[in-house]
Design a protein around this motif. Structure first.
Motif, mmCIF file in Angstrom:
data_model
loop_
_atom_site.group_PDB
_atom_site.id
_atom_site.type_symbol
_atom_site.label_atom_id
_atom_site.label_comp_id
_atom_site.label_asym_id
_atom_site.label_seq_id
_atom_site.Cartn_x
_atom_site.Cartn_y
_atom_site.Cartn_z
ATOM 1 N N VAL A 127 -1.542 -5.916 2.032
ATOM 2 C CA VAL A 127 -0.925 -5.462 0.895
ATOM 3 C C VAL A 127 -1.991 -5.025 -0.120
ATOM 4 O O VAL A 127 -1.805 -4.264 -0.967
ATOM 5 C CB VAL A 127 -0.138 -6.941 0.245
ATOM 6 C CG1 VAL A 127 0.172 -6.657 -1.428
ATOM 7 C CG2 VAL A 127 0.877 -7.142 1.130
ATOM 8 N N ARG A 128 -3.277 -5.801 -0.204
ATOM 9 C CA ARG A 128 -4.172 -5.324 -1.019
ATOM 10 C C ARG A 128 -4.628 -3.813 -0.779
ATOM 11 O O ARG A 128 -4.746 -3.049 -1.787
ATOM 12 C CB ARG A 128 -5.367 -6.380 -0.826
ATOM 13 C CG ARG A 128 -5.045 -7.723 -1.602
ATOM 14 C CD ARG A 128 -6.617 -8.381 -1.551
ATOM 15 N NE ARG A 128 -6.528 -9.658 -2.568
ATOM 16 C CZ ARG A 128 -6.168 -10.693 -2.046
ATOM 17 N NH1 ARG A 128 -5.841 -10.968 -0.514
ATOM 18 N NH2 ARG A 128 -6.068 -11.825 -2.783
ATOM 19 N N GLU A 129 -4.747 -3.406 0.550
ATOM 20 C CA GLU A 129 -5.402 -2.237 0.854
ATOM 21 C C GLU A 129 -4.485 -1.303 0.495
ATOM 22 O O GLU A 129 -4.639 -0.009 0.135
ATOM 23 C CB GLU A 129 -5.507 -2.205 2.561
ATOM 24 C CG GLU A 129 -6.763 -2.909 2.832
ATOM 25 C CD GLU A 129 -6.681 -3.164 4.254
ATOM 26 O OE1 GLU A 129 -6.023 -2.564 5.143
ATOM 27 O OE2 GLU A 129 -7.621 -3.825 4.972
ATOM 28 N N ALA A 130 -2.963 -1.570 0.351
ATOM 29 C CA ALA A 130 -2.110 -0.558 0.098
ATOM 30 C C ALA A 130 -1.769 -0.436 -1.301
ATOM 31 O O ALA A 130 -1.028 0.334 -2.057
ATOM 32 C CB ALA A 130 -0.562 -1.031 0.601
ATOM 33 N N GLY A 131 -2.613 -1.232 -2.173
ATOM 34 C CA GLY A 131 -2.799 -1.452 -3.560
ATOM 35 C C GLY A 131 -1.482 -1.964 -4.162
ATOM 36 O O GLY A 131 -0.879 -1.525 -5.214
ATOM 37 N N LEU A 132 -0.874 -2.867 -3.491
ATOM 38 C CA LEU A 132 0.343 -3.417 -4.086
ATOM 39 C C LEU A 132 0.138 -4.882 -4.504
ATOM 40 O O LEU A 132 1.189 -5.763 -4.730
ATOM 41 C CB LEU A 132 1.597 -3.430 -2.902
ATOM 42 C CG LEU A 132 1.841 -1.920 -2.499
ATOM 43 C CD1 LEU A 132 2.674 -2.024 -1.211
ATOM 44 C CD2 LEU A 132 2.819 -1.240 -3.564
ATOM 45 N N TYR A 133 -1.095 -5.129 -4.350
ATOM 46 C CA TYR A 133 -1.225 -6.780 -5.183
ATOM 47 C C TYR A 133 -1.651 -6.578 -6.569
ATOM 48 O O TYR A 133 -2.501 -5.828 -6.845
ATOM 49 C CB TYR A 133 -2.499 -7.445 -4.276
ATOM 50 C CG TYR A 133 -3.041 -8.513 -4.816
ATOM 51 C CD1 TYR A 133 -2.305 -9.522 -3.705
ATOM 52 C CD2 TYR A 133 -3.651 -9.123 -5.634
ATOM 53 C CE1 TYR A 133 -2.689 -11.091 -3.832
ATOM 54 C CE2 TYR A 133 -3.758 -10.337 -6.006
ATOM 55 C CZ TYR A 133 -3.349 -11.429 -4.895
ATOM 56 O OH TYR A 133 -3.704 -12.806 -5.103
ATOM 57 N N ARG A 134 -0.645 -7.093 -7.336
ATOM 58 C CA ARG A 134 -0.691 -6.911 -8.888
ATOM 59 C C ARG A 134 -1.354 -7.993 -9.478
ATOM 60 O O ARG A 134 -0.931 -9.174 -9.207
ATOM 61 C CB ARG A 134 0.502 -6.455 -9.213
ATOM 62 C CG ARG A 134 1.427 -5.577 -8.456
ATOM 63 C CD ARG A 134 2.837 -4.936 -9.140
ATOM 64 N NE ARG A 134 3.591 -5.971 -9.737
ATOM 65 C CZ ARG A 134 4.300 -6.647 -8.935
ATOM 66 N NH1 ARG A 134 4.603 -6.609 -7.837
ATOM 67 N NH2 ARG A 134 5.149 -7.532 -9.926
ATOM 68 N N SER A 135 -1.934 -7.745 -10.791
ATOM 69 C CA SER A 135 -2.250 -8.709 -11.828
ATOM 70 C C SER A 135 -1.285 -8.465 -12.744
ATOM 71 O O SER A 135 -1.145 -7.303 -13.728
ATOM 72 C CB SER A 135 -3.632 -8.502 -12.138
ATOM 73 O OG SER A 135 -3.902 -9.456 -12.993
ATOM 74 N N GLU A 136 -0.504 -9.694 -13.478
ATOM 75 C CA GLU A 136 0.328 -9.472 -14.366
ATOM 76 C C GLU A 136 0.003 -10.466 -15.594
ATOM 77 O O GLU A 136 -0.636 -11.429 -15.346
ATOM 78 C CB GLU A 136 1.787 -9.550 -13.945
ATOM 79 C CG GLU A 136 2.285 -8.688 -12.826
ATOM 80 C CD GLU A 136 2.650 -7.330 -13.361
ATOM 81 O OE1 GLU A 136 2.518 -7.116 -14.470
ATOM 82 O OE2 GLU A 136 3.010 -6.650 -12.484
#
Length: 364
Positions: free
Chosen positions: A337-346
């Motif tokens: 998920v991180r590698e795909a850029g889908l780990y988000r900080s909100e």
């Protein structure tokens, strides 16, 4: 979430309760076999939590839960104490919503308190008893407010609301039909009116009508029309069949449901209806120590969701690190998920979504 189960005697309430909770409530073919309330806590099935459990092999698995409260069958005059009705009604004052079981099946071997099955008449009998019970509570509140007003004229708006409620209830309308603003709703905080609570109608149908929506059942059709007019939820179940399903394990249960042509058990459908009716969603947390589902109101922002875990999390909220469950399931791991850029900080203004997998960062 806490749900109160109501209905006339012999409509299948306790059979359904047993099926839902495995609670062993007495279920017999005579009125008032349930004197004290039966209470059961049910884990909310959630395949997303199962996925996290396989990922982390945690020490603890904690699903969301629903508490069901099954009271004795109510009869005409219950609000005046007929059949111990007043005592029974007091047991469900604090529930979040009411599950109203209505008999929609014919069976000469099961007694009906009014001699025959009529879903709308039966529905109205229960609804009127809830309304009559509310009238008594509202009258007591009006008396209290009037006495307090002698020294505090700011209570005029509160009195106006309860007088408006009294007029509507006296006309046979439910409290939820009365329009009110947020301030007025606050006045009801310590006056839990039964007819104010949202309702899920559970139509108890026969086994041969459960494979699809029982459109040819006139009692179900009439009940569905009424539910739609009220903007209430309705589901059809066969309580006796649900009791059989409840005794099966996961694989047997799936095969049994497939043979019957049913996609989901009555419990699963009731839970979905409850979440929808009350505007609830779940977010998930996961790690080696625990995977857990947390129930929040739709529209809750990240700090409020963090506060469900601990007030310190909300007070010292910094950010929420979030993954959409669908992305995690599709990609298979947090690293992917991180590698795909889908780990988000909100931040503080993020509105939580159903199925968010969250790690809260905070500092107190």
């Amino acid at each position: 979430m806490k749900l109160g189960i109501v209905g006339l005697p012999n409509v299948g309430k306790s059979t359904l309760f047993n099926a839902l909770t495995g609670g062993g409530a007495e279920s017999a073919n005579y009125p008032f076999c349930t004197i004290e309330p039966n209470v059961g806590v049910v884990a909310v099935p959630d395949s997303r939590l199962d996925f996290l459990a396989k990922m982390y092999s945690p020490e603890k698995y904690t699903p969301a839960v629903i508490e069901f409260v099954d009271i004795a069958g109510l009869v005409k005059g219950a609000s005046q104490g007929e059949g111990l009705g007043n005592k029974f009604l007091s047991h469900i004052r604090e529930v979040d919503a009411i599950v109203h079981v209505v008999r929609c099946f014919e069976d000469d071997n099961i007694i009906h308190v009014d001699g025959n099955v009529n879903s709308i008449r039966d529905l109205e009998t229960i609804n009127l008893e809830l309304i009559f019970s509310d009238i008594e509570m509202v009258e007591r509140r009006i008396d209290r407010v009037k006495k307090a007003m002698k020294g505090d004229k700011t209570l005029a708006s509160e009195l106006a609301l309860f007088e408006r409620l009294h007029a509507a209830l006296s006309d046979g309308k439910s409290a939820r039909e009365v329009e009110m603003d947020e301030t007025e709703r606050e006045y009801l905080h310590d006056t839990p009116l039964l007819s104010m609570k949202p309702v899920i109608y559970v139509a108890n149908v026969s086994e041969d009508e459960i494979e699809s929506e029982p459109v040819n059942n006139r009692n179900y059709a009439a009940l569905k029309e009424q539910a739609e007019r009220e903007h209430s939820q309705i589901i059809a179940v066969c309580a006796q069949l649900e009791a059989e399903i409840a005794e099966l394990d996961g694989e047997e249960k799936a095969m049994f449901l497939e043979d019957l042509g049913i996609a989901e058990s009555g419990l699963d459908r009731l839970i979905k209806a409850s979440y929808s009716l009350l505007g609830l969603i779940s977010y998930l947390t996961g790690g080696p120590q625990e995977v857990r589902a947390w129930t929040i109101t739709r529209g809750t922002k990240a700090p409020g969701a963090a506060g469900k875990i601990h007030s310190d999390f909300e007070r010292g909220f910094i950010r929420a690190e979030i993954v959409a469950f669908e992305d995690l399931e599709r990609l298979g791991s947090m690293n992917a998920v991180r590698e795909a850029g889908l780990y988000r900080s909100e931040g503080k203004d993020y509105v939580m979504k159903d199925g968010d997998v969250v790690l809260f960062r905070f500092n107190v």
